[in-house]
Design a protein around this motif. Structure first.
Motif, PDB file in Angstrom:
ATOM      1  N   TYR A  16     -31.673 -15.397  76.113  1.00 28.89           N
ATOM      2  CA  TYR A  16     -32.363 -14.098  76.163  1.00 28.89           C
ATOM      3  C   TYR A  16     -32.085 -13.403  77.491  1.00 28.89           C
ATOM      4  O   TYR A  16     -31.780 -14.064  78.485  1.00 28.89           O
ATOM      5  N   ARG A  41     -38.250 -21.900  78.753  1.00 29.55           N
ATOM      6  CA  ARG A  41     -38.695 -20.612  79.281  1.00 29.55           C
ATOM      7  C   ARG A  41     -38.488 -20.569  80.793  1.00 29.55           C
ATOM      8  O   ARG A  41     -38.906 -21.485  81.506  1.00 29.55           O
ATOM      9  N   VAL A  42     -37.837 -19.507  81.241  1.00 27.99           N
ATOM     10  CA  VAL A  42     -37.526 -19.354  82.669  1.00 27.99           C
ATOM     11  C   VAL A  42     -38.598 -18.488  83.313  1.00 27.99           C
ATOM     12  O   VAL A  42     -38.881 -17.384  82.838  1.00 27.99           O
ATOM     13  N   HIS A  43     -39.183 -18.976  84.383  1.00 32.20           N
ATOM     14  CA  HIS A  43     -40.174 -18.205  85.128  1.00 32.20           C
ATOM     15  C   HIS A  43     -39.586 -17.764  86.465  1.00 32.20           C
ATOM     16  O   HIS A  43     -38.880 -18.528  87.113  1.00 32.20           O
ATOM     17  N   LEU A  57     -38.241 -23.583  73.207  1.00 32.53           N
ATOM     18  CA  LEU A  57     -37.811 -22.560  74.162  1.00 32.53           C
ATOM     19  C   LEU A  57     -37.854 -23.154  75.562  1.00 32.53           C
ATOM     20  O   LEU A  57     -38.887 -23.686  75.989  1.00 32.53           O
ATOM     21  N   ASN A  68     -34.023 -12.424  79.612  1.00 27.83           N
ATOM     22  CA  ASN A  68     -34.864 -12.945  80.698  1.00 27.83           C
ATOM     23  C   ASN A  68     -34.447 -14.356  81.126  1.00 27.83           C
ATOM     24  O   ASN A  68     -35.135 -14.998  81.901  1.00 27.83           O
ATOM     25  N   SER A 101     -34.288 -17.110  79.413  1.00 29.56           N
ATOM     26  CA  SER A 101     -34.807 -18.229  78.620  1.00 29.56           C
ATOM     27  C   SER A 101     -33.815 -18.634  77.538  1.00 29.56           C
ATOM     28  O   SER A 101     -33.028 -17.810  77.057  1.00 29.56           O
TER      29      SER A 101
HETATM   30  C1  LIG Z   1     -38.206 -14.442  77.396  1.00 30.50           C
HETATM   31  O1  LIG Z   1     -37.886 -13.837  76.182  1.00 30.50           O
HETATM   32  C2  LIG Z   1     -38.253 -14.620  75.023  1.00 30.50           C
HETATM   33  C3  LIG Z   1     -37.747 -13.884  73.797  1.00 30.50           C
HETATM   34  O2  LIG Z   1     -38.129 -12.564  73.808  1.00 30.50           O
HETATM   35  C4  LIG Z   1     -39.779 -14.826  75.010  1.00 30.50           C
HETATM   36  O3  LIG Z   1     -40.154 -15.625  73.927  1.00 30.50           O
HETATM   37  C5  LIG Z   1     -40.202 -15.503  76.315  1.00 30.50           C
HETATM   38  O4  LIG Z   1     -41.602 -15.615  76.373  1.00 30.50           O
HETATM   39  C6  LIG Z   1     -39.705 -14.723  77.512  1.00 30.50           C
HETATM   40  N1  LIG Z   1     -39.978 -15.504  78.701  1.00 30.50           N
HETATM   41  C7  LIG Z   1     -40.660 -15.033  79.736  1.00 30.50           C
HETATM   42  C8  LIG Z   1     -40.872 -15.947  80.892  1.00 30.50           C
HETATM   43  O5  LIG Z   1     -41.078 -13.908  79.750  1.00 30.50           O
END
Ligand SMILES: *[C@@H]1O[C@H](CO)[C@@H](O)[C@H](O)[C@H]1NC(C)=O
Ligand SMILES: *[C@@H]1O[C@H](CO)[C@@H](O)[C@H](O)[C@H]1NC(C)=O
Length: 263
Positions: A222, A174-176, A172, A224, A226
């Motif tokens: 996603y 992951r975008v913060h 993943l 968010n 990510s």
């Molecule tokens: C974004 O969504 C994905 C899938 O639901 C999740 O695994 C991930 O932790 C989320 N990323 C953040 C930064 O919240």
């Protein structure tokens, strides 16, 4: 009918003078059963809401009362005063025109802001020119809207989870701190925005996902922002760039890295 020779404002003058000298006045004591208190209604308010600082057990026979910002009686921080006999309201230097004083002494705030958070002091003066004061507190918490704008000031970053992945595993990106008002997110292979290397995009409002020429159909975007890679290959190793465009068409861009190793 009052005779024209009688100065109509005669009764106003003394109490305004009294307010200036108020801190020098003697205090009068109340029966302990009738404790003068201030209650914030609601106790904690979301930004933009109305709040009442409600005064309980205000004594009768009052001449005037004033509200001050802070925990003290300070004429520079006077918000508003009310003279009970003339019903004249005067605004002070600390007023921002969102406060209204009620005849029962309570102070009404309209559309509170985070800056309104703090202590407020009521001073009341009775007909014997004795004064009493009480301090209350106003608490304002940020609305979701402000929360998002606070988030946008935080750095947009990408984290690879895990930081290094074995071939065939899922990763993943992951975008913060994605801004809350993002309209569309684009992912590109490489360190730059390049339409030839567009992988996938997501449109927030319609939740529509579009795949680009660089998609392998193993990527999932996603809401968010990510990006999930399923069953990574050695060729997936490299840089990936996210471009986020907000409702004002402001663009933000950030690049992350994916590392795949052979077991
Ligand atoms: C974004 O969504 C994905 C899938 O639901 C999740 O695994 C991930 O932790 C989320 N990323 C953040 C930064 O919240
Ligand atoms: C004072 O007046 C305001 C506005 O009319 C009212 O909402 C509040 O309940 C009153 N407070 C008390 C203690 O009676």
């Amino acid at each position: 009918m009052e005779s024209p020779s009688a100065p109509a404002h005669r009764r106003c003058v003394p109490w305004q003078g009294l307010l200036l000298a108020a801190s020098l006045l003697t205090f009068w004591s109340l029966p302990t059963t009738a404790q003068l208190t201030i209650e914030s209604v609601p106790p904690n308010a979301a930004e933009g809401k109305n709040v009442l600082l409600c005064v309980h057990n205000l004594p009768a026979n009052l001449l005037a009362y004033s509200w001050y910002k802070g925990e003290m009686v300070d004429s520079d921080l006077r918000i508003v005063s009310y003279a009970t006999d003339t019903r004249i309201i005067t605004l002070g230097p600390a007023s921002n025109n969102r406060e209204a004083i009620c005849p029962n002494g309570s102070l009404q705030f309209q559309k509170v802001t985070l800056q309104d958070t703090g202590f407020y002091t009521l001073q009341a003066i009775n007909k014997d020119t004795e004064s009493i004061k009480v301090t209350g507190q106003l608490r304002v918490y940020p609305s979701l809207l402000t929360f998002w704008s606070l988030c946008t000031t935080a750095q947009l970053t990408i984290e690879s989870v895990p930081p290094n992945a074995a071939e065939g595993k899922d990763v993943l990106l992951r975008v913060h701190n994605l801004p809350g008002d993002v309209m569309v997110c684009f992912w590109y292979k490489g360190e730059r925005v390049n339409s030839d290397l567009h992988i996938v995009s997501y449109i927030a409002q319609t939740q529509v996902i579009n795949r680009g020429p660089a998609s392998s159909n193993r990527e999932t975007i996603y809401p968010n922002g990510s990006l999930l890679f399923q069953k990574v290959t050695l060729q997936d190793t490299g840089y990936y760039t996210l471009e986020a465009i907000d409702k004002n068409f402001q663009k933000k861009q950030v690049t992350g890295r994916l590392r795949v190793y052979r077991e």
